[in-house]
Design a protein around this motif. Structure first.
Motif, mmCIF file in Angstrom:
data_model
loop_
_atom_site.group_PDB
_atom_site.id
_atom_site.type_symbol
_atom_site.label_atom_id
_atom_site.label_comp_id
_atom_site.label_asym_id
_atom_site.label_seq_id
_atom_site.Cartn_x
_atom_site.Cartn_y
_atom_site.Cartn_z
ATOM 1 N N ASP A 82 0.806 -1.223 0.000
ATOM 2 C CA ASP A 82 0.000 0.000 0.000
ATOM 3 C C ASP A 82 0.841 1.277 0.000
ATOM 4 O OD1 ASP A 82 -2.320 -1.418 -0.095
ATOM 5 O OD2 ASP A 82 -2.790 -1.202 2.032
ATOM 6 N N ALA A 83 2.133 1.177 0.327
ATOM 7 C CA ALA A 83 2.976 2.369 0.385
ATOM 8 C C ALA A 83 3.975 2.431 -0.764
ATOM 9 C CB ALA A 83 3.711 2.411 1.723
ATOM 10 N N GLU A 84 3.901 1.502 -1.690
ATOM 11 C CA GLU A 84 4.869 1.467 -2.789
ATOM 12 C C GLU A 84 4.852 2.722 -3.647
ATOM 13 O OE1 GLU A 84 4.155 -2.176 -4.863
ATOM 14 O OE2 GLU A 84 5.414 -3.322 -3.483
ATOM 15 N N GLU A 85 3.709 3.400 -3.729
ATOM 16 C CA GLU A 85 3.659 4.607 -4.552
ATOM 17 C C GLU A 85 4.561 5.703 -3.996
ATOM 18 O OE1 GLU A 85 0.049 7.306 -4.197
ATOM 19 O OE2 GLU A 85 -0.722 5.464 -3.317
ATOM 20 N N PHE A 86 5.007 5.579 -2.752
ATOM 21 C CA PHE A 86 5.885 6.574 -2.142
ATOM 22 C C PHE A 86 7.353 6.168 -2.205
ATOM 23 C CE2 PHE A 86 1.803 6.642 0.178
ATOM 24 C CZ PHE A 86 1.337 7.839 -0.320
ATOM 25 N N ALA A 87 7.655 5.021 -2.804
ATOM 26 C CA ALA A 87 9.027 4.511 -2.825
ATOM 27 C C ALA A 87 9.940 5.340 -3.721
ATOM 28 C CB ALA A 87 9.043 3.049 -3.262
ATOM 29 N N VAL A 88 9.417 5.857 -4.830
ATOM 30 C CA VAL A 88 10.232 6.638 -5.746
ATOM 31 C C VAL A 88 10.583 7.975 -5.096
ATOM 32 C CG1 VAL A 88 10.307 7.760 -8.014
ATOM 33 C CG2 VAL A 88 9.176 5.536 -7.738
ATOM 34 N N GLY A 89 11.851 8.225 -4.944
ATOM 35 C CA GLY A 89 12.309 9.483 -4.349
ATOM 36 C C GLY A 89 12.284 9.505 -2.837
ATOM 37 N N LEU A 90 11.899 8.407 -2.201
ATOM 38 C CA LEU A 90 11.809 8.381 -0.734
ATOM 39 C C LEU A 90 13.174 8.642 -0.110
ATOM 40 C CD1 LEU A 90 9.900 7.878 1.671
ATOM 41 C CD2 LEU A 90 10.560 5.468 1.566
ATOM 42 N N GLN A 91 13.198 9.540 0.865
ATOM 43 C CA GLN A 91 14.433 9.868 1.562
ATOM 44 C C GLN A 91 14.196 9.903 3.059
ATOM 45 O OE1 GLN A 91 15.029 14.383 0.747
ATOM 46 N NE2 GLN A 91 14.037 13.508 -1.048
ATOM 47 N N ALA A 92 15.239 9.544 3.807
ATOM 48 C CA ALA A 92 15.140 9.581 5.268
ATOM 49 C C ALA A 92 15.149 11.040 5.721
ATOM 50 C CB ALA A 92 16.302 8.820 5.892
ATOM 51 N N TRP A 93 14.430 11.309 6.806
ATOM 52 C CA TRP A 93 14.394 12.652 7.380
ATOM 53 C C TRP A 93 15.792 13.018 7.840
ATOM 54 C CZ3 TRP A 93 11.283 16.612 7.325
ATOM 55 C CH2 TRP A 93 11.425 17.624 8.271
ATOM 56 N N SER A 94 16.229 14.179 7.472
ATOM 57 C CA SER A 94 17.561 14.639 7.818
ATOM 58 C C SER A 94 17.551 15.277 9.202
ATOM 59 C CB SER A 94 18.018 15.654 6.765
ATOM 60 O OG SER A 94 19.291 16.126 7.067
ATOM 61 N N PRO A 95 18.413 14.817 10.120
ATOM 62 C CA PRO A 95 18.378 15.326 11.492
ATOM 63 C C PRO A 95 18.637 16.819 11.603
ATOM 64 C CG PRO A 95 20.246 13.838 11.178
ATOM 65 C CD PRO A 95 19.431 13.804 9.928
ATOM 66 N N GLU A 96 19.340 17.423 10.649
ATOM 67 C CA GLU A 96 19.585 18.864 10.764
ATOM 68 C C GLU A 96 18.333 19.687 10.474
ATOM 69 O OE1 GLU A 96 20.905 17.797 6.587
ATOM 70 O OE2 GLU A 96 21.409 16.999 8.520
ATOM 71 N N LEU A 97 17.295 19.053 9.896
ATOM 72 C CA LEU A 97 16.053 19.774 9.644
ATOM 73 C C LEU A 97 15.298 20.041 10.941
ATOM 74 C CD1 LEU A 97 14.857 17.961 6.406
ATOM 75 C CD2 LEU A 97 15.860 20.237 6.601
ATOM 76 N N ALA A 98 15.132 19.039 11.749
ATOM 77 C CA ALA A 98 14.478 19.177 13.054
ATOM 78 C C ALA A 98 14.450 17.811 13.723
ATOM 79 C CB ALA A 98 13.055 19.705 12.909
ATOM 80 N N GLU A 99 14.548 17.812 15.039
ATOM 81 C CA GLU A 99 14.484 16.551 15.770
ATOM 82 C C GLU A 99 13.083 16.259 16.297
ATOM 83 O OE1 GLU A 99 17.611 15.979 18.588
ATOM 84 O OE2 GLU A 99 19.159 16.490 17.117
ATOM 85 N N THR A 100 12.263 17.300 16.366
ATOM 86 C CA THR A 100 10.857 17.133 16.722
ATOM 87 C C THR A 100 10.045 17.817 15.638
ATOM 88 O OG1 THR A 100 11.363 17.139 19.089
ATOM 89 C CG2 THR A 100 9.082 17.539 18.463
ATOM 90 N N VAL A 101 9.117 17.078 15.048
ATOM 91 C CA VAL A 101 8.310 17.630 13.960
ATOM 92 C C VAL A 101 6.836 17.299 14.186
ATOM 93 C CG1 VAL A 101 10.152 17.531 12.242
ATOM 94 C CG2 VAL A 101 8.631 15.594 12.498
ATOM 95 N N THR A 102 5.983 18.112 13.601
ATOM 96 C CA THR A 102 4.551 17.858 13.615
ATOM 97 C C THR A 102 4.142 17.419 12.229
ATOM 98 O OG1 THR A 102 4.180 19.494 15.344
ATOM 99 C CG2 THR A 102 2.272 18.852 14.012
ATOM 100 N N ILE A 103 3.455 16.295 12.169
ATOM 101 C CA ILE A 103 2.944 15.774 10.911
ATOM 102 C C ILE A 103 1.438 15.949 10.920
ATOM 103 C CG2 ILE A 103 2.666 13.729 9.456
ATOM 104 C CD1 ILE A 103 5.473 13.834 11.920
ATOM 105 N N GLU A 104 0.914 16.671 9.922
ATOM 106 C CA GLU A 104 -0.521 16.867 9.781
ATOM 107 C C GLU A 104 -1.049 15.795 8.832
ATOM 108 O OE1 GLU A 104 -1.009 20.799 8.222
ATOM 109 O OE2 GLU A 104 -0.344 21.746 10.075
ATOM 110 N N PHE A 105 -2.174 15.203 9.179
ATOM 111 C CA PHE A 105 -2.790 14.201 8.316
ATOM 112 C C PHE A 105 -4.030 14.781 7.651
ATOM 113 C CE2 PHE A 105 -0.242 11.701 11.160
ATOM 114 C CZ PHE A 105 0.278 10.713 10.334
ATOM 115 N N PRO A 106 -4.362 14.293 6.470
ATOM 116 C CA PRO A 106 -5.577 14.757 5.810
ATOM 117 C C PRO A 106 -6.799 14.513 6.704
ATOM 118 C CG PRO A 106 -4.282 13.380 4.323
ATOM 119 C CD PRO A 106 -3.660 13.265 5.681
#
Length: 153
Positions: free
Chosen positions: A71-95
């Protein structure tokens, strides 16, 4: 109803609608070409209106999974791990759809979860969750594209 009362009512309705549009960033552009993968511990979670949110203490050592569920294969292309220098605590909003509201009571502070999210090209670059793997192994995904998704920022 008096004209003055109607004018006030209409004015309030326009103000509320404008605030909702600003909050949700309907004008935003979420980059489908570079989905991000995050793992971590839930620091806070909210599953009410206007949309569900998970605050995640990110595991900065997380690696991309070697395989994704079907079910998540459509996100495999270009998938990258979150970079720690961006933020260590993040808020993810869901639809604001039922499958994510239904996570209420199934995701709790302290749970370990994995997520795939799209990043908004526009400031403040919020993350919109597309897929989440819960602590019990259950996966919830929103498949398909929306009008706010773009291919590259």
């Amino acid at each position: 109803m008096h004209i003055a009362c109607r004018a006030i009512s209409y004015g309030l309705a326009i103000t509320v609608a404008g605030a909702a549009l600003a909050h949700h960033g309907f004008g935003g552009s979420y980059d489908r070409a570079a989905p991000v993968y995050l793992e971590g511990t839930v620091a806070d979670a909210y599953f009410g209106q206007p949309h569900p949110e998970v605050e995640l203490q990110v595991d900065t050592q997380a690696q991309l999974p070697t395989t994704l569920p079907t079910d998540a294969e459509e996100f495999a292309v270009g998938l990258q791990a979150w970079s720690p220098e961006l933020a260590e605590t993040v808020t993810i909003e869901f639809p604001p759809v039922g499958r994510f509201f239904d996570l209420d009571g199934r995701v709790a502070v302290g749970d370990r979860v994995a997520l795939i999210a799209l990043r908004n090209c526009e400031a403040p670059h919020q993350l919109r969750g597309q897929w989440i793997a819960l602590a019990d192994g259950t996966e919830v995904v929103r498949q398909g594209t929306t009008q706010t998704e773009v291919t590259g920022c």
